[in-house]
Design an enzyme around this catalytic site. Structure first.
Site, PDB file in Angstrom:
ATOM      1  N   ARG A 167      28.035   2.044 -55.096  1.00 18.49           N
ATOM      2  CA  ARG A 167      27.725   3.440 -55.414  1.00 18.49           C
ATOM      3  C   ARG A 167      28.548   4.416 -54.583  1.00 18.49           C
ATOM      4  NH1 ARG A 167      22.834   4.022 -58.239  1.00 18.49           N
ATOM      5  NH2 ARG A 167      22.500   6.093 -57.374  1.00 18.49           N
ATOM      6  N   CYS A 227      25.018   7.690 -53.112  1.00 14.14           N
ATOM      7  CA  CYS A 227      24.233   7.066 -52.046  1.00 14.14           C
ATOM      8  C   CYS A 227      23.390   5.932 -52.616  1.00 14.14           C
ATOM      9  CB  CYS A 227      23.329   8.054 -51.339  1.00 14.14           C
ATOM     10  SG  CYS A 227      24.074   9.609 -50.877  1.00 14.14           S
ATOM     11  N   LYS A 254      29.986   5.627 -57.587  1.00  9.16           N
ATOM     12  CA  LYS A 254      29.854   5.126 -58.955  1.00  9.16           C
ATOM     13  C   LYS A 254      29.030   6.064 -59.821  1.00  9.16           C
ATOM     14  CE  LYS A 254      30.351   2.063 -62.208  1.00  9.16           C
ATOM     15  NZ  LYS A 254      31.667   1.954 -62.855  1.00  9.16           N
ATOM     16  N   GLU A 306      43.314   8.399 -69.272  1.00 10.76           N
ATOM     17  CA  GLU A 306      42.507   7.366 -68.615  1.00 10.76           C
ATOM     18  C   GLU A 306      43.359   6.493 -67.703  1.00 10.76           C
ATOM     19  OE1 GLU A 306      39.316   4.834 -67.530  1.00 10.76           O
ATOM     20  OE2 GLU A 306      39.515   6.937 -68.126  1.00 10.76           O
ATOM     21  N   GLU A 328      42.372   6.986 -58.951  1.00 13.12           N
ATOM     22  CA  GLU A 328      41.101   6.611 -58.348  1.00 13.12           C
ATOM     23  C   GLU A 328      41.245   5.517 -57.296  1.00 13.12           C
ATOM     24  OE1 GLU A 328      37.453   7.093 -61.438  1.00 13.12           O
ATOM     25  OE2 GLU A 328      38.971   5.640 -62.023  1.00 13.12           O
ATOM     26  N   ASN A 369      18.427  10.769 -51.277  1.00 14.11           N
ATOM     27  CA  ASN A 369      19.599  11.054 -52.094  1.00 14.11           C
ATOM     28  C   ASN A 369      19.405  12.414 -52.732  1.00 14.11           C
ATOM     29  OD1 ASN A 369      20.535   8.519 -51.501  1.00 14.11           O
ATOM     30  ND2 ASN A 369      20.129   7.652 -53.525  1.00 14.11           N
ATOM     31  N   GLY A 370      20.473  13.188 -52.823  1.00 14.06           N
ATOM     32  CA  GLY A 370      20.371  14.495 -53.450  1.00 14.06           C
ATOM     33  C   GLY A 370      20.721  15.607 -52.483  1.00 14.06           C
ATOM     34  N   LYS A 403      42.769   6.096 -63.655  1.00 16.68           N
ATOM     35  CA  LYS A 403      42.553   4.811 -62.992  1.00 16.68           C
ATOM     36  C   LYS A 403      43.484   4.655 -61.794  1.00 16.68           C
ATOM     37  CE  LYS A 403      39.151   3.431 -64.862  1.00 16.68           C
ATOM     38  NZ  LYS A 403      38.892   4.844 -64.864  1.00 16.68           N
ATOM     39  N   TRP A 452      26.435   9.024 -48.694  1.00 11.28           N
ATOM     40  CA  TRP A 452      27.697   9.670 -49.101  1.00 11.28           C
ATOM     41  C   TRP A 452      27.568  11.116 -48.681  1.00 11.28           C
ATOM     42  CZ3 TRP A 452      29.715  13.512 -52.247  1.00 11.28           C
ATOM     43  CH2 TRP A 452      31.050  13.359 -52.658  1.00 11.28           C
ATOM     44  N   HIS A 477      57.122  21.010 -72.245  1.00 15.39           N
ATOM     45  CA  HIS A 477      56.535  22.285 -71.844  1.00 15.39           C
ATOM     46  C   HIS A 477      56.204  22.308 -70.351  1.00 15.39           C
ATOM     47  CE1 HIS A 477      56.142  23.864 -75.957  1.00 15.39           C
ATOM     48  NE2 HIS A 477      55.976  22.580 -76.284  1.00 15.39           N
TER      49      HIS A 477
END
Length: 612
Positions: free
Chosen positions: A27, A2, A607, A485, A492, A100-101, A489, A74, A508
């Site tokens: 964010r 947020c 973010k 990574e 995301e 926020n929180g 990416k 958010w 495997h």
């Protein structure tokens, strides 16, 4: 997560709030809103969707208010909707809050308030929070700031809040615990925000609130107390941040800008710290605890997401050249286990934002057991930088794109310098090899620049694979975390399912997935595992898999087997992740753009993850 922005001064507040919310879009959010004073009345405008929808809602209004609060939400409690968007009124509609929180005990508080006759318009914990404050103010007959202080001693959870009152229009009250909050200092005016991005065009002097601190802000000044009502002396930071650093600078997206900034951001990480010609490496941020780091019996690295991948690369490097056992932990799991941490153990916490809630909690757990904690963060003045004993800043500049790119390579650079420093002091690396690695590290920015020249070729490859449903990324040794990574990416920002594996683990299980429709990305640079990775490529090709190979410049063997190859310059294998990750960043970027994804603000992501 947020975003918070607030203003109190002499200028119209609305344009400052709107521009601030746009600065905070990176964010992650699903709705936006503002609260203003209009003709003495507290008024809220809020809308599900982007800040642009909020602007459309307020189009045609003339706002003269010189005080206001704004928020990008958010969703945690309650689905994304107009009614759950912030700000929220108290029951009497004379107070407004942005938050926020998460208030963990909001359910019990809500039940108590409902029994007293209060009703609620939203599904949020935040509306309960502000109504609780109103109830305390009314029941105890105290000032708003005292009601806020009392409420904060009774709520459980994390918060960054700003409150404004219709009855006291020249005042803002801000407080934080677990979520970041910064106050910008102007001349007769004050700004409050989740981070410095909405503030930097107005002032470079800021105060970072600490946990359980409350700021009472008026045009005449501000005071800070803690939740025990003990006055606190603020420390004023001067920001080293330029407005142009948070602009796109002609690039279509922040992510693309940040990918192409990496030659400079890596060099900035090393500036003043390395002089290869003199064989000198100096990290001032770890000086006071350098002997503890050098003599460590083991090191535990804690991080989340991309930072965790950087920690995995560091594990290979520390064990290779420092001969210290390394454990790399997800901070979110570490904090809920009963980890074996002994007094004097070394913990390295990695976070781009310096505000990651799980990593902060893991740091406090480690400290409570007597560990010495080093921070590797990008954001100056962040919570992790203040919670750790010592550490090193990345100096990569602000990273606005949600998918981390330049912060990852900056983290690798800083962790490499720490490992080299420890190895030199321990004597586990020869002077010749130490100097060789310093020279190679100094050359990385130029090699990254060269790797970026493959952008057009990568764009062509992306067009061929933009509509697939699955990707597999494989690597060995230092390049295994790079495979992880690269897969992250792609997931995301393009929403394509992708998995990263050690190439040897393919047999495997994952090999069952390979057919003519499965693209497999190999990080196949020439290193000590080269012959093995060649065998893995042959195994995929024999099953008709489509191979995209990241290879060392001049390789003549793998291009004969792979369907597509992307060359990167040669470097020492311990430093190769700094170079081999570049094509993977570009591949994910171009595929996402071609699929019409919001590259800088991918769905459901934020973010800075400041809540669990």
């Amino acid at each position: 997560m947020c975003g918070i922005v607030a203003y109190l001064g002499n200028k119209p507040a609305f344009p400052i709030l709107i521009n601030g919310l746009k600065r905070l879009e990176y964010r992650g959010y699903d709705s936006a809103g503002v609260a203003l004073l209009e003709d003495g009345n507290l008024t809220i405008y809020k809308k599900q969707g982007k800040v642009q929808q909020l602007e459309n809602l307020t189009n045609g209004h003339t706002f003269d208010s010189t005080v206001g609060i704004g928020h990008t939400r958010w969703a945690t409690h309650g689905e994304p909707s107009d009614r759950n968007a912030h700000p929220h009124f108290s029951s009497n509609r004379r107070l407004a809050i942005i938050h926020n929180g998460i208030i963990e005990n909001y359910g019990a508080l809500k039940t108590e308030l409902q029994e007293e006759g209060y009703t609620f318009e939203s599904d949020t914990d935040t509306e309960v929070f502000i109504t609780f404050i109103e109830d305390i103010q009314k029941t105890l007959g105290v000032s708003l700031e005292e009601a806020v202080r009392v409420a904060l001693t009774k709520v459980v959870g994390a918060y960054a809040i700003v409150i404004m009152s219709q009855d006291d229009p020249g005042k803002l009250i801000a407080a934080r615990k677990g979520s970041p909050l910064v106050i910008g200092l102007g001349k007769g005016e004050y700004y409050v925000a989740s981070d410095a991005t909405p503030i930097i065009e107005f002032t470079n002097e800021v105060v970072y609130l600490n946990d359980e601190e409350i700021a009472v802000i008026t045009r005449a000044g501000f005071e800070i107390v803690n939740t025990k009502d003990i006055p606190q002396k603020p420390y004023i930071h001067t920001l080293d941040l330029k407005l142009e650093a948070i602009e796109k600078g002609g690039y279509e997206h922040f992510m693309l800008k940040e990918i192409f900034e990496q030659p400079r951001s890596i060099a900035d990480c090393m500036r003043g710290r390395i002089n290869a010609a003199e064989g000198r490496l100096m990290l001032g941020g770890i000086r006071n605890y350098s002997s503890a780091l050098t003599n460590a019996q083991r090191i535990v690295i804690i991080a989340c997401g991309t930072s965790w991948h950087a920690g995995l690369v560091a594990e290979y490097l520390f064990e290779d050249i420092c001969r210290i056992p390394i454990e790399v932990e997800y901070a979110s799991e570490f904090r809920y286990r009963n980890p074996v941490i002994r007094e004097g153990d070394i913990v390295i916490a990695i976070s781009q934002s310096g505000e990651t809630a799980d990593t902060l909690a893991a740091i406090e757990l480690a400290k409570s057991k007597g560990a010495i904690v080093f921070g590797v963060v990008n954001t100056v003045g962040s919570s992790i930088s203040r919670a750790t004993h010592e550490g090193a800043y990345l100096h990569a500049g602000p990273e606005i794109g949600v998918a981390s790119t330049k912060a990852f390579t900056a983290q690798l650079t800083v962790l490499t310098m720490i490992a080299l420093s420890v190895a030199q002091q321990k004597g586990t690396i020869s002077d010749v090899k130490f100097r060789e690695l310093l020279v190679e590290l100094e050359s990385i920015p130029k090699k990254v620049s060269k790797a970026l020249k493959s952008d057009d070729k990568i764009k062509e490859i992306s067009a061929l694979f933009k509509d697939v449903h699955n990707f597999l990324y494989l690597g060995r040794g230092y390049n295994f975390p790079v495979a992880l990574e690269g897969a992250l990416k792609l997931k995301e920002i393009s929403y394509i399912h992708a998995e990263g594996y050690p190439a040897a683990e393919m047999k495997h299980g994952p090999i069952a997935l390979i057919d003519e429709n499965m693209p497999v990305v190999f990080i196949a640079t020439r290193d000590s595992s080269y012959d093995k990775i060649v065998s893995n490529i042959q195994e995929v090709k024999s099953r008709k898999g489509k191979v995209i190979a990241i290879v060392t410049e001049g390789d003549v063997l793998i291009p004969k087997m792979a369907d597509f190859t992307i060359e990167v310059p040669a470097t020492h294998e311990a430093l190769m992740p700094l170079v081999s990750v570049i094509p993977l960043q570009l591949l994910s970027y171009h595929i996402a753009v071609m699929r019409g994804s919001n590259v800088d603000q991918p769905r459901n992501l934020a973010k800075s993850v400041t809540v669990e």
